[in-house]
Design a protein around this motif. Structure first.
Motif, PDB file in Angstrom:
ATOM      1  N   GLU A  65       5.225 -23.230  -2.473  1.00  0.00           N
ATOM      2  CA  GLU A  65       5.526 -22.840  -1.097  1.00  0.00           C
ATOM      3  C   GLU A  65       5.539 -21.328  -0.993  1.00  0.00           C
ATOM      4  OE1 GLU A  65       8.927 -23.742   2.361  1.00  0.00           O
ATOM      5  OE2 GLU A  65       9.095 -24.591   0.342  1.00  0.00           O
ATOM      6  N   VAL A  66       4.851 -20.818   0.025  1.00  0.00           N
ATOM      7  CA  VAL A  66       4.816 -19.377   0.280  1.00  0.00           C
ATOM      8  C   VAL A  66       5.455 -19.141   1.646  1.00  0.00           C
ATOM      9  CG1 VAL A  66       3.376 -17.324   0.553  1.00  0.00           C
ATOM     10  CG2 VAL A  66       2.713 -19.111  -1.087  1.00  0.00           C
ATOM     11  N   PRO A  67       6.675 -18.589   1.687  1.00  0.00           N
ATOM     12  CA  PRO A  67       7.350 -18.408   2.971  1.00  0.00           C
ATOM     13  C   PRO A  67       6.790 -17.224   3.746  1.00  0.00           C
ATOM     14  CG  PRO A  67       8.707 -17.517   1.218  1.00  0.00           C
ATOM     15  CD  PRO A  67       7.505 -18.155   0.551  1.00  0.00           C
ATOM     16  N   ASP A  68       6.962 -17.269   5.044  1.00  0.00           N
ATOM     17  CA  ASP A  68       6.581 -16.149   5.899  1.00  0.00           C
ATOM     18  C   ASP A  68       7.686 -15.952   6.920  1.00  0.00           C
ATOM     19  OD1 ASP A  68       5.155 -14.053   6.938  1.00  0.00           O
ATOM     20  OD2 ASP A  68       3.296 -15.165   7.214  1.00  0.00           O
ATOM     21  N   TYR A  69       7.521 -14.958   7.745  1.00  0.00           N
ATOM     22  CA  TYR A  69       8.557 -14.623   8.723  1.00  0.00           C
ATOM     23  C   TYR A  69       8.462 -15.506   9.963  1.00  0.00           C
ATOM     24  CZ  TYR A  69       8.939 -10.535   5.739  1.00  0.00           C
ATOM     25  OH  TYR A  69       9.104  -9.711   4.655  1.00  0.00           O
ATOM     26  N   PRO A  70       9.600 -15.905  10.536  1.00  0.00           N
ATOM     27  CA  PRO A  70      10.971 -15.651  10.084  1.00  0.00           C
ATOM     28  C   PRO A  70      11.273 -16.439   8.814  1.00  0.00           C
ATOM     29  CG  PRO A  70      10.993 -17.152  11.939  1.00  0.00           C
ATOM     30  CD  PRO A  70       9.574 -16.691  11.786  1.00  0.00           C
ATOM     31  N   LEU A  71      11.915 -15.791   7.841  1.00  0.00           N
ATOM     32  CA  LEU A  71      12.148 -16.408   6.544  1.00  0.00           C
ATOM     33  C   LEU A  71      13.116 -17.582   6.653  1.00  0.00           C
ATOM     34  CD1 LEU A  71      12.522 -13.261   4.255  1.00  0.00           C
ATOM     35  CD2 LEU A  71      10.519 -14.736   4.526  1.00  0.00           C
ATOM     36  N   PRO A  72      12.834 -18.666   5.941  1.00  0.00           N
ATOM     37  CA  PRO A  72      13.794 -19.770   5.902  1.00  0.00           C
ATOM     38  C   PRO A  72      15.065 -19.336   5.182  1.00  0.00           C
ATOM     39  CG  PRO A  72      12.047 -20.104   4.293  1.00  0.00           C
ATOM     40  CD  PRO A  72      11.649 -18.910   5.106  1.00  0.00           C
ATOM     41  N   ALA A  73      16.161 -20.022   5.469  1.00  0.00           N
ATOM     42  CA  ALA A  73      17.459 -19.635   4.902  1.00  0.00           C
ATOM     43  C   ALA A  73      17.431 -19.628   3.385  1.00  0.00           C
ATOM     44  CB  ALA A  73      18.547 -20.567   5.422  1.00  0.00           C
ATOM     45  N   TRP A  74      16.713 -20.575   2.762  1.00  0.00           N
ATOM     46  CA  TRP A  74      16.725 -20.652   1.299  1.00  0.00           C
ATOM     47  C   TRP A  74      16.114 -19.409   0.660  1.00  0.00           C
ATOM     48  CZ3 TRP A  74      12.115 -20.139  -1.138  1.00  0.00           C
ATOM     49  CH2 TRP A  74      10.953 -20.524  -0.441  1.00  0.00           C
ATOM     50  N   ALA A  75      15.179 -18.749   1.387  1.00  0.00           N
ATOM     51  CA  ALA A  75      14.517 -17.571   0.828  1.00  0.00           C
ATOM     52  C   ALA A  75      15.442 -16.366   0.764  1.00  0.00           C
ATOM     53  CB  ALA A  75      13.271 -17.229   1.645  1.00  0.00           C
ATOM     54  N   LEU A  76      16.607 -16.445   1.417  1.00  0.00           N
ATOM     55  CA  LEU A  76      17.568 -15.344   1.409  1.00  0.00           C
ATOM     56  C   LEU A  76      18.741 -15.603   0.480  1.00  0.00           C
ATOM     57  CD1 LEU A  76      17.549 -14.580   5.231  1.00  0.00           C
ATOM     58  CD2 LEU A  76      16.579 -13.153   3.422  1.00  0.00           C
ATOM     59  N   ALA A  77      18.646 -16.635  -0.348  1.00  0.00           N
ATOM     60  CA  ALA A  77      19.717 -16.938  -1.297  1.00  0.00           C
ATOM     61  C   ALA A  77      19.747 -15.892  -2.410  1.00  0.00           C
ATOM     62  CB  ALA A  77      19.521 -18.330  -1.886  1.00  0.00           C
ATOM     63  N   VAL A 122       4.584  -6.675  -3.077  1.00  0.00           N
ATOM     64  CA  VAL A 122       5.501  -7.758  -3.452  1.00  0.00           C
ATOM     65  C   VAL A 122       6.372  -8.074  -2.246  1.00  0.00           C
ATOM     66  CG1 VAL A 122       7.380  -8.464  -4.971  1.00  0.00           C
ATOM     67  CG2 VAL A 122       5.478  -7.114  -5.879  1.00  0.00           C
ATOM     68  N   ALA A 123       6.140  -9.222  -1.648  1.00  0.00           N
ATOM     69  CA  ALA A 123       6.812  -9.633  -0.425  1.00  0.00           C
ATOM     70  C   ALA A 123       6.857 -11.154  -0.402  1.00  0.00           C
ATOM     71  CB  ALA A 123       6.061  -9.096   0.794  1.00  0.00           C
ATOM     72  N   PRO A 124       7.695 -11.749   0.445  1.00  0.00           N
ATOM     73  CA  PRO A 124       7.767 -13.216   0.482  1.00  0.00           C
ATOM     74  C   PRO A 124       6.422 -13.890   0.682  1.00  0.00           C
ATOM     75  CG  PRO A 124       9.616 -12.283   1.681  1.00  0.00           C
ATOM     76  CD  PRO A 124       8.727 -11.124   1.303  1.00  0.00           C
ATOM     77  N   TYR A 125       5.553 -13.306   1.518  1.00  0.00           N
ATOM     78  CA  TYR A 125       4.259 -13.922   1.798  1.00  0.00           C
ATOM     79  C   TYR A 125       3.283 -13.818   0.632  1.00  0.00           C
ATOM     80  CZ  TYR A 125       3.624  -9.031   3.146  1.00  0.00           C
ATOM     81  OH  TYR A 125       3.630  -7.650   3.159  1.00  0.00           O
ATOM     82  N   ASN A 126       3.649 -13.087  -0.414  1.00  0.00           N
ATOM     83  CA  ASN A 126       2.832 -12.998  -1.625  1.00  0.00           C
ATOM     84  C   ASN A 126       3.559 -13.542  -2.850  1.00  0.00           C
ATOM     85  OD1 ASN A 126       0.433 -11.937  -0.608  1.00  0.00           O
ATOM     86  ND2 ASN A 126       1.192  -9.835  -0.691  1.00  0.00           N
TER      87      ASN A 126
END
Length: 259
Positions: A65-77, A122-126
């Protein structure tokens, strides 16, 4: 073939267990880097398999899974943040022995001191996740030699995140400071890197805005669309946020105040 979502600058399609992307002058350098990472046993990056009959590079498709904005809550754990920092440290350590070749062309010029090969974005989308755990970075087009903190600062900006809470839903300043310390600790950032991190994050934002505007002026439609939606103004606002809270963030990093 399946077109993969999320890319606004490059068109990426999936073909079986591979992805295909347009090449550029930097592609040989990126493939040499990916080959080096594979030889070093680093599993957090796709492998390169040359170029297809249409002149597109062939890379492994990394499942997850590759998250993008707005980030899901789990990606901010917190454990996600620490995991990304450790993955980035492992990546940098694996590149430290990459043979210097002045004949290689990188997307961005080298930044001195060139301690490692930086990913460059290096970012959530990568970043690919499985079961909420970061397992790989993708899209190495912007890789280039540079100091560790050049990558660490931008990754921290994206994953903490260090954005103005008024324009991006995320932790308040005290929460950002705590998470920034967590990221630096998980990476194992040295005192010099901690001292330079906030100013480097500002330099990265300035570099990003300048690059976007230059590419848009040169006629690149992807970057032109970024400017149309106000991305440059977004990053400049975040730069002001870093200026306002520089001392708070530096204290959180354990940087001693000036005498």
């Amino acid at each position: 073939m399946e077109e993969l979502l999320g890319g606004s600058v490059n068109r990426v399609v999936r073909a079986g267990d591979t992805v295909r992307r347009l090449t550029g002058p930097w592609t040989p350098a990126v493939h040499a880097l990916l080959d080096h990472l594979a030889e070093r046993g680093f599993t957090g990056a796709p492998r390169a398999h040359g170029v297809d009959e249409r002149g597109r590079e062939i890379l492994d498709h990394v499942p997850g899974e590759v998250p993008d904005y707005p980030l899901p809550a789990w990606a901010l754990a917190d454990d996600v943040l620490a995991g990304v920092a450790r993955l980035l440290r492992d990546f940098h350590d694996a590149t430290a022995g990459f043979p210097a070749d002045p004949g290689l062309t990188w997307y961005f010029p080298a930044v001195r001191p060139a301690e490692v090969i930086c990913h460059g974005d290096v970012a959530p989308y990568n970043c690919v996740f499985r079961d909420g755990r970061p397992v790989a970075f993708i899209d190495f087009d912007t890789a280039h030699p540079g100091p560790r903190v050049w990558d660490v600062a931008y990754a921290a900006y994206r994953f903490v995140p260090l954005s103005d809470p008024l324009q991006l839903d995320g932790p308040p300043v005290d929460g950002q400071a705590r998470r920034l310390r967590l990221f630096a600790d998980a990476y194992g950032l040295d005192p010099a890197g901690r001292d330079a991190l906030i100013d480097t994050a500002r330099a990265r934002l300035a570099h990003l805005v300048r690059h976007m505007r230059e590419q848009a002026a040169a006629g690149h439609p992807g970057f032109a669309s970024h400017l149309e939606r106000g991305d440059d103004r977004f990053y400049l606002t975040d730069d002001e946020h870093l200026v306002r809270h520089r001392d708070t963030f530096r204290r959180a990093l354990g940087v001693p105040p000036p005498r």
